[in-house]
Scaffold this active site. Sequence first.
Site, PDB file in Angstrom:
ATOM      1  N   ARG A  51      15.811  98.140  -4.981  1.00  0.00           N
ATOM      2  CA  ARG A  51      16.884  97.176  -5.254  1.00  0.00           C
ATOM      3  C   ARG A  51      17.562  97.486  -6.597  1.00  0.00           C
ATOM      4  O   ARG A  51      18.715  97.122  -6.814  1.00  0.00           O
ATOM      5  CB  ARG A  51      16.344  95.731  -5.227  1.00  0.00           C
ATOM      6  CG  ARG A  51      17.417  94.666  -5.457  1.00  0.00           C
ATOM      7  CD  ARG A  51      17.075  93.285  -4.880  1.00  0.00           C
ATOM      8  NE  ARG A  51      15.713  92.878  -5.114  1.00  0.00           N
ATOM      9  CZ  ARG A  51      15.231  92.476  -6.292  1.00  0.00           C
ATOM     10  NH1 ARG A  51      16.018  92.424  -7.345  1.00  0.00           N
ATOM     11  NH2 ARG A  51      13.973  92.133  -6.417  1.00  0.00           N
ATOM     12  N   ASP A 187      41.633  96.607  -5.488  1.00  0.00           N
ATOM     13  CA  ASP A 187      41.028  97.040  -4.219  1.00  0.00           C
ATOM     14  C   ASP A 187      41.833  98.250  -3.748  1.00  0.00           C
ATOM     15  O   ASP A 187      42.988  98.130  -3.354  1.00  0.00           O
ATOM     16  CB  ASP A 187      41.085  95.885  -3.207  1.00  0.00           C
ATOM     17  CG  ASP A 187      40.418  96.243  -1.877  1.00  0.00           C
ATOM     18  OD1 ASP A 187      40.394  97.433  -1.526  1.00  0.00           O
ATOM     19  OD2 ASP A 187      39.948  95.318  -1.183  1.00  0.00           O
TER      20      ASP A 187
HETATM   21  C1  LIG Z   1      37.672  96.034   5.135  1.00  0.00           C
HETATM   22  C2  LIG Z   1      38.197  95.679   3.825  1.00  0.00           C
HETATM   23  C3  LIG Z   1      37.438  94.921   2.921  1.00  0.00           C
HETATM   24  C4  LIG Z   1      36.065  94.389   3.257  1.00  0.00           C
HETATM   25  O1  LIG Z   1      35.144  95.438   3.402  1.00  0.00           O
HETATM   26  P1  LIG Z   1      33.820  95.359   4.325  1.00  0.00           P
HETATM   27  O2  LIG Z   1      33.247  96.725   4.162  1.00  0.00           O
HETATM   28  O3  LIG Z   1      34.257  95.030   5.705  1.00  0.00           O
HETATM   29  O4  LIG Z   1      32.953  94.291   3.753  1.00  0.00           O
HETATM   30  C5  LIG Z   1      37.990  94.638   1.689  1.00  0.00           C
HETATM   31  N1  LIG Z   1      39.224  95.048   1.361  1.00  0.00           N
HETATM   32  C6  LIG Z   1      39.985  95.778   2.195  1.00  0.00           C
HETATM   33  C7  LIG Z   1      41.347  96.212   1.774  1.00  0.00           C
HETATM   34  C8  LIG Z   1      39.507  96.104   3.464  1.00  0.00           C
HETATM   35  O5  LIG Z   1      40.271  96.789   4.305  1.00  0.00           O
END
Ligand SMILES: *Cc1c(COP(=O)(O)O)cnc(C)c1O
Length: 417
Positions: A51, A187
Amino acid sequence: MPLSEGAIKCPIFQTSTFVFRTAEEGKAHFELAYGLRDPNPGEEMGLIYSRLNNPDLEVLEERLTLWDGAEACASFDSGMSAISTTLFEFLRPGDVLLHSNPLYGGTMHLISGILTQFGIEALGFNAEMEENDLVALIERSGKKDRLAMIFLETPGNPTNCLTDLTAMRRIADLFSTPEKRIIVAVDNTYLGPVFQHPLQFGADLVLYSATKYIGGHSDVIAGACLGSAALIHRVKTLRTFLGTMAGPWTAWLLLRSLETLKLRMEQQTENAWVIARYLAQHPKVERVHYLGLLDESDGRRYEIYKRQCLSPGAMVAFEVKGGEKEAFVFLNHLHIPKLAVSLGSTESLAQHPATMTHAGIPPQERASMGITPNLVRLSIGIENVEDLIWDIGQALDAVEEVNAHAAPRPALIMDLL
Ligand SMILES: *Cc1c(COP(=O)(O)O)cnc(C)c1O
């Protein structure tokens, strides 16, 4: 790697715990893990328990830092665990989180449905809002003193709208104080890690759903957060206590995926270019949202694209002439792209944002984001592009003419390659 008997590939360390050679060694590992003393020259934190750390995770994290030019990386067992762990680490009750709209549905729910329960307020803005207007919005909100983080998604899903990262850093600096630096988190799932590097434009943290391009085969859920060693140390500390780290098998799959990441993304982009141009001249298509189709006439959007994106990527959205009915006919007639959410994989996927990924957004807000009933999102894979064009063409043929005029035949594939 001396641990792995000369294996050319990193083995899977499917183990929960690690044996200390001596009690003194165990003590030393824990001293570093708990930050009870500084490491001696050349001393690294030893393996304790999976972990906290595991060889597969550490190798993955080191390799991931290279693309973004980051000092450090923390890997997670989903994109959402990367995002939630990071937001919980840097936000406290009373803080305000400024974020672009639209955001990934899971992120949006986390912000508006869960963080709010912990007294963290959200302030959203249209992803393409001008810098001056955004500053005015923050001033007017009466919340500027509580601003703690700016969270962005660019290019935006599904319309490929663009947010100027340099301007966002300026705004963060404008409202930061000597005691509190406002963190810019991006992101980067849509274009990264190959085609966009937000840390170079002043972001503090880059986040990924590694489920998408990094994993690239629709067979693993994973995530990552990258940034300076100091910030990632904080993220990893909370990760240890939430237990949101990636497992060794997930990390191993991603190590395998990383070997073809650039090849895949380049081929996917090459295919997407051809498809976007095909769609743009198709009589049954009203509008195509693809970064590669931007030019000088798009003004600021084009300027941001040229400055911060290295390639248009492989996400194409387009509006079929008509409405939901026409979009559904198109989707139901596809054979090669599969009708599924998610993106970034070797196989092409198609979906209908208004009723699927973005169904949770109130209709009026959805419309203001350009998510119309006739909008289709394609994630382009690595298939033979002629097969994809054939399939998209025949699915568009199935869509009834919305205005009765006979349409000219679409261009031949030869003209587009
Ligand atoms: C899919 C996605 C997420 C979430 O990711 P997971 O791996 O499904 O938890 C977050 N941000 C964007 C832009 C995504 O396309």
